[in-house]
Write a protein that holds these residues in place. Structure first.
Motif, PDB file in Angstrom:
ATOM      1  N   THR A  75       0.880  -1.207  -0.107  1.00  9.43           N
ATOM      2  CA  THR A  75       0.138  -0.064   0.010  1.00  9.43           C
ATOM      3  C   THR A  75       0.747   1.275  -0.034  1.00  9.43           C
ATOM      4  OG1 THR A  75      -1.880  -1.350   1.278  1.00  9.43           O
ATOM      5  CG2 THR A  75      -1.688   1.339   1.187  1.00  9.43           C
ATOM      6  N   GLY A  76       1.783   1.234   0.881  1.00  6.72           N
ATOM      7  CA  GLY A  76       2.597   2.457   0.900  1.00  6.72           C
ATOM      8  C   GLY A  76       3.591   2.801  -0.256  1.00  6.72           C
ATOM      9  N   ALA A  77       4.235   1.804  -0.955  1.00  8.82           N
ATOM     10  CA  ALA A  77       4.663   1.555  -2.113  1.00  8.82           C
ATOM     11  C   ALA A  77       3.878   2.370  -3.331  1.00  8.82           C
ATOM     12  CB  ALA A  77       5.218   0.446  -2.669  1.00  8.82           C
ATOM     13  N   ALA A  78       2.704   1.565  -3.371  1.00 12.91           N
ATOM     14  CA  ALA A  78       1.748   2.171  -4.242  1.00 12.91           C
ATOM     15  C   ALA A  78       1.397   3.898  -4.274  1.00 12.91           C
ATOM     16  CB  ALA A  78       0.382   1.311  -4.577  1.00 12.91           C
ATOM     17  N   ALA A  79       1.374   4.096  -2.976  1.00 14.03           N
ATOM     18  CA  ALA A  79       0.923   5.616  -2.739  1.00 14.03           C
ATOM     19  C   ALA A  79       2.146   6.396  -3.091  1.00 14.03           C
ATOM     20  CB  ALA A  79       0.832   5.696  -1.178  1.00 14.03           C
ATOM     21  N   VAL A  80       3.405   5.992  -2.988  1.00 10.70           N
ATOM     22  CA  VAL A  80       4.563   6.803  -3.121  1.00 10.70           C
ATOM     23  C   VAL A  80       4.636   6.783  -4.836  1.00 10.70           C
ATOM     24  CG1 VAL A  80       7.166   6.590  -3.307  1.00 10.70           C
ATOM     25  CG2 VAL A  80       5.888   6.392  -1.081  1.00 10.70           C
ATOM     26  N   LYS A  81       4.511   5.960  -5.472  1.00 15.67           N
ATOM     27  CA  LYS A  81       4.526   5.648  -6.736  1.00 15.67           C
ATOM     28  C   LYS A  81       3.498   6.701  -7.433  1.00 15.67           C
ATOM     29  CE  LYS A  81       6.440   1.155  -7.075  1.00 15.67           C
ATOM     30  NZ  LYS A  81       6.300  -0.468  -7.562  1.00 15.67           N
ATOM     31  N   GLU A  82       2.348   6.538  -6.927  1.00 21.14           N
ATOM     32  CA  GLU A  82       1.244   7.564  -7.390  1.00 21.14           C
ATOM     33  C   GLU A  82       1.569   8.922  -7.016  1.00 21.14           C
ATOM     34  OE1 GLU A  82      -2.234   8.396  -9.768  1.00 21.14           O
ATOM     35  OE2 GLU A  82      -0.954   6.714  -9.422  1.00 21.14           O
ATOM     36  N   LEU A  83       2.006   9.408  -5.939  1.00 22.36           N
ATOM     37  CA  LEU A  83       2.699  10.569  -5.895  1.00 22.36           C
ATOM     38  C   LEU A  83       3.490  11.239  -6.668  1.00 22.36           C
ATOM     39  CD1 LEU A  83       2.699  10.782  -1.807  1.00 22.36           C
ATOM     40  CD2 LEU A  83       1.028  11.931  -3.158  1.00 22.36           C
ATOM     41  N   LEU A  84       4.463  10.280  -7.048  1.00 20.47           N
ATOM     42  CA  LEU A  84       5.465  10.659  -8.041  1.00 20.47           C
ATOM     43  C   LEU A  84       4.891  10.674  -9.429  1.00 20.47           C
ATOM     44  CD1 LEU A  84       8.426   8.102  -6.886  1.00 20.47           C
ATOM     45  CD2 LEU A  84       8.100  10.779  -6.471  1.00 20.47           C
ATOM     46  N   ALA A  85       3.949   9.964  -9.896  1.00 20.90           N
ATOM     47  CA  ALA A  85       3.208  10.012 -11.030  1.00 20.90           C
ATOM     48  C   ALA A  85       2.494  11.418 -11.328  1.00 20.90           C
ATOM     49  CB  ALA A  85       2.333   8.823 -11.424  1.00 20.90           C
ATOM     50  N   LYS A  86       1.819  11.785 -10.063  1.00 22.30           N
ATOM     51  CA  LYS A  86       1.050  13.042 -10.124  1.00 22.30           C
ATOM     52  C   LYS A  86       2.145  14.134 -10.269  1.00 22.30           C
ATOM     53  CE  LYS A  86      -3.046  11.232  -7.723  1.00 22.30           C
ATOM     54  NZ  LYS A  86      -3.813  11.557  -9.015  1.00 22.30           N
ATOM     55  N   GLY A  87       3.472  14.340  -9.763  1.00 24.03           N
ATOM     56  CA  GLY A  87       4.167  15.027 -10.088  1.00 24.03           C
ATOM     57  C   GLY A  87       4.705  15.940  -9.040  1.00 24.03           C
ATOM     58  N   THR A  88       4.562  15.036  -8.008  1.00 27.22           N
ATOM     59  CA  THR A  88       5.152  15.591  -6.635  1.00 27.22           C
ATOM     60  C   THR A  88       6.609  15.407  -6.861  1.00 27.22           C
ATOM     61  OG1 THR A  88       3.188  14.576  -5.211  1.00 27.22           O
ATOM     62  CG2 THR A  88       5.107  15.280  -4.068  1.00 27.22           C
ATOM     63  N   ASP A  89       7.428  16.337  -6.294  1.00 26.57           N
ATOM     64  CA  ASP A  89       8.891  16.408  -6.221  1.00 26.57           C
ATOM     65  C   ASP A  89       9.329  15.386  -5.205  1.00 26.57           C
ATOM     66  OD1 ASP A  89      11.504  16.812  -6.204  1.00 26.57           O
ATOM     67  OD2 ASP A  89      11.477  19.071  -5.792  1.00 26.57           O
ATOM     68  N   PRO A  90      10.258  14.318  -5.617  1.00 22.81           N
ATOM     69  CA  PRO A  90      10.780  13.419  -4.824  1.00 22.81           C
ATOM     70  C   PRO A  90      11.367  13.853  -3.564  1.00 22.81           C
ATOM     71  CG  PRO A  90      11.400  12.970  -7.069  1.00 22.81           C
ATOM     72  CD  PRO A  90      10.847  14.373  -7.022  1.00 22.81           C
ATOM     73  N   LYS A  91      12.074  15.030  -3.449  1.00 23.29           N
ATOM     74  CA  LYS A  91      12.602  15.803  -2.377  1.00 23.29           C
ATOM     75  C   LYS A  91      11.401  16.033  -1.371  1.00 23.29           C
ATOM     76  CE  LYS A  91      16.322  18.059  -5.001  1.00 23.29           C
ATOM     77  NZ  LYS A  91      17.078  19.102  -5.302  1.00 23.29           N
ATOM     78  N   GLN A  92      10.054  15.970  -1.668  1.00 19.33           N
ATOM     79  CA  GLN A  92       9.232  16.125  -0.848  1.00 19.33           C
ATOM     80  C   GLN A  92       8.258  14.987  -0.222  1.00 19.33           C
ATOM     81  OE1 GLN A  92       6.449  18.996  -2.691  1.00 19.33           O
ATOM     82  NE2 GLN A  92       8.047  20.510  -3.381  1.00 19.33           N
ATOM     83  N   ILE A  93       8.943  13.848  -0.479  1.00 20.83           N
ATOM     84  CA  ILE A  93       8.522  12.613  -0.072  1.00 20.83           C
ATOM     85  C   ILE A  93       9.331  11.855   1.051  1.00 20.83           C
ATOM     86  CG2 ILE A  93       7.640  10.473  -0.808  1.00 20.83           C
ATOM     87  CD1 ILE A  93       6.601  11.773  -3.204  1.00 20.83           C
ATOM     88  N   LEU A  94       8.897  11.917   2.071  1.00 30.04           N
ATOM     89  CA  LEU A  94       9.925  10.982   2.980  1.00 30.04           C
ATOM     90  C   LEU A  94       9.345   9.855   3.465  1.00 30.04           C
ATOM     91  CD1 LEU A  94      12.379  10.358   4.826  1.00 30.04           C
ATOM     92  CD2 LEU A  94      11.056  11.912   6.602  1.00 30.04           C
ATOM     93  N   VAL A  95       9.801   8.469   3.094  1.00 27.42           N
ATOM     94  CA  VAL A  95       9.279   7.114   3.620  1.00 27.42           C
ATOM     95  C   VAL A  95      10.124   6.813   5.087  1.00 27.42           C
ATOM     96  CG1 VAL A  95       9.142   4.592   2.942  1.00 27.42           C
ATOM     97  CG2 VAL A  95       8.727   6.641   1.242  1.00 27.42           C
ATOM     98  N   ILE A  96       9.449   6.392   5.880  1.00 26.45           N
ATOM     99  CA  ILE A  96       9.821   5.639   6.941  1.00 26.45           C
ATOM    100  C   ILE A  96       9.335   4.174   7.298  1.00 26.45           C
ATOM    101  CG2 ILE A  96      10.042   5.933   9.690  1.00 26.45           C
ATOM    102  CD1 ILE A  96       9.109   8.747   9.380  1.00 26.45           C
ATOM    103  N   ASP A  97      10.428   3.323   7.425  1.00 26.54           N
ATOM    104  CA  ASP A  97      10.105   1.888   7.458  1.00 26.54           C
ATOM    105  C   ASP A  97      11.119   1.362   8.465  1.00 26.54           C
ATOM    106  OD1 ASP A  97       7.979  -0.238   5.691  1.00 26.54           O
ATOM    107  OD2 ASP A  97       9.709  -1.041   6.926  1.00 26.54           O
ATOM    108  N   HIS A  98      10.617   0.412   9.293  1.00 30.90           N
ATOM    109  CA  HIS A  98      11.662  -0.428  10.247  1.00 30.90           C
ATOM    110  C   HIS A  98      12.612  -1.423   9.688  1.00 30.90           C
ATOM    111  CE1 HIS A  98       8.123  -2.942  10.072  1.00 30.90           C
ATOM    112  NE2 HIS A  98       9.002  -3.968  10.650  1.00 30.90           N
ATOM    113  N   GLN A  99      11.838  -1.862   8.268  1.00 30.09           N
ATOM    114  CA  GLN A  99      12.737  -2.826   7.654  1.00 30.09           C
ATOM    115  C   GLN A  99      13.754  -2.100   6.629  1.00 30.09           C
ATOM    116  OE1 GLN A  99      10.451  -6.097   5.910  1.00 30.09           O
ATOM    117  NE2 GLN A  99       9.050  -5.792   7.688  1.00 30.09           N
ATOM    118  N   GLU A 100      15.133  -2.618   6.812  1.00 31.82           N
ATOM    119  CA  GLU A 100      16.121  -1.935   6.249  1.00 31.82           C
ATOM    120  C   GLU A 100      15.765  -2.031   4.321  1.00 31.82           C
ATOM    121  OE1 GLU A 100      21.007  -1.909   5.695  1.00 31.82           O
ATOM    122  OE2 GLU A 100      20.096  -3.263   6.967  1.00 31.82           O
TER     123      GLU A 100
END
Length: 271
Positions: A75-100
């Motif tokens: 779910t999180g990966a799909a949300a990030v990919k869609e944000l990028l597809a909508k033109g969101t600057d990658p510098k404005q997206i931060l992902v936090i996950d406990h798994q390396e």
């Protein structure tokens, strides 16, 4: 350096063919392994830390526009990919996950990634949550998502929080916890499955509506000053579907197309 490389001072050297063979096949690979171990440790302690500091410094330049995504599963990966597809600057997206491995996968998408526990207040503070614009919680477990929600709302009472709910019965708990929007993938999936029974193109249309590559665009925006006093029919070519006035939802498809927009910060959904 002599000890680290195990080369010695040259006072003892292999002279027979057997010892030279052992030095070539055993000792030399051991020396290389020691160097690789040293470089790996240096990467963990110095280079990686430097890169994290650099990414966090970059994020601080996007304060007020930053979108934080807690969890980089499906779910999180799909949300990030869609944000990028909508033109969101990658510098404005931060992902936090406990798994390396998930944090690395997020970084591979070009966005900033932080390995950490989203339920901990210190992690969210490191992510500059206090200055972020929106938070997407896709932890994969409702109990974890609820804890992240309460912690985030405590740190930033005004941030927009979107939560992915696994169980429908927990939706009301997320709403009471302060979530602005709650999405239940299983429930929405069931709606789509039921609609597809009698309407063969419904699923394709919904995908077209929700994704950036679709030709049907649904947007939500503030009523502009020049639109005050006009009716939905006057706002062509846009098709106004709803108007939100405070906590009141005005449905323009219920037979009241002549309702006029009023001042006071109304929001409309247009297609």
């Amino acid at each position: 350096m002599v000890t680290l490389t195990t080369v010695g001072y040259g006072d003892i050297v292999p002279v027979t063919p057997r010892t030279r063979l052992i030095d070539t096949l055993v000792v030399m690979p051991a020396r290389i392994a020691v160097w690789l171990l040293f470089l790996g440790t240096a990467y963990q302690l110095i280079i990686r830390r430097y890169m994290e500091d650099y990414r966090m410094a970059t994020l601080k330049t996007a304060l007020g526009r930053l979108v934080i995504v807690c969890g980089f599963g499906n779910t999180g990966a799909a949300a990030v990919k869609e944000l990028l597809a909508k033109g969101t600057d990658p510098k404005q997206i931060l992902v936090i996950d406990h798994q390396e491995n998930r944090a690395r996968a997020a970084a591979g998408c070009g966005v900033a990634a932080l390995q950490g526990n989203c339920t901990q207040e210190a992690t969210l503070r490191d992510a500059v949550l206090e200055k972020a614009n929106a938070l997407i919680i896709a932890a994969g477990r409702d109990d974890t998502s609820a804890l992240i929600l309460l912690t985030a709302r405590h740190l930033n009472p005004s941030i927009r929080i979107i939560v992915s709910a696994k169980e429908e019965e927990n939706i009301k708990l997320f709403r009471q916890g302060g979530a602005n929007s709650i999405v239940a993938p299983a429930t929405f999936g069931g709606y789509a499955l039921a609609a597809a029974v009698d309407q063969s193109h419904m699923v394709q249309y919904l995908e077209d509506l929700l994704t950036s590559g679709g030709r049907v665009h649904l947007i939500e925006r503030q009523i502009r000053e020049e639109e005050i006093g006009k009716t939905a029919a006057d706002l062509k070519p846009a098709i106004v579907l709803r108007v939100y006035r405070g906590n009141t939802v005005i449905h323009l498809a219920d037979g009241s197309p002549r309702r006029q927009a009023a001042p006071g910060g109304e929001t409309c959904s247009c297609c």
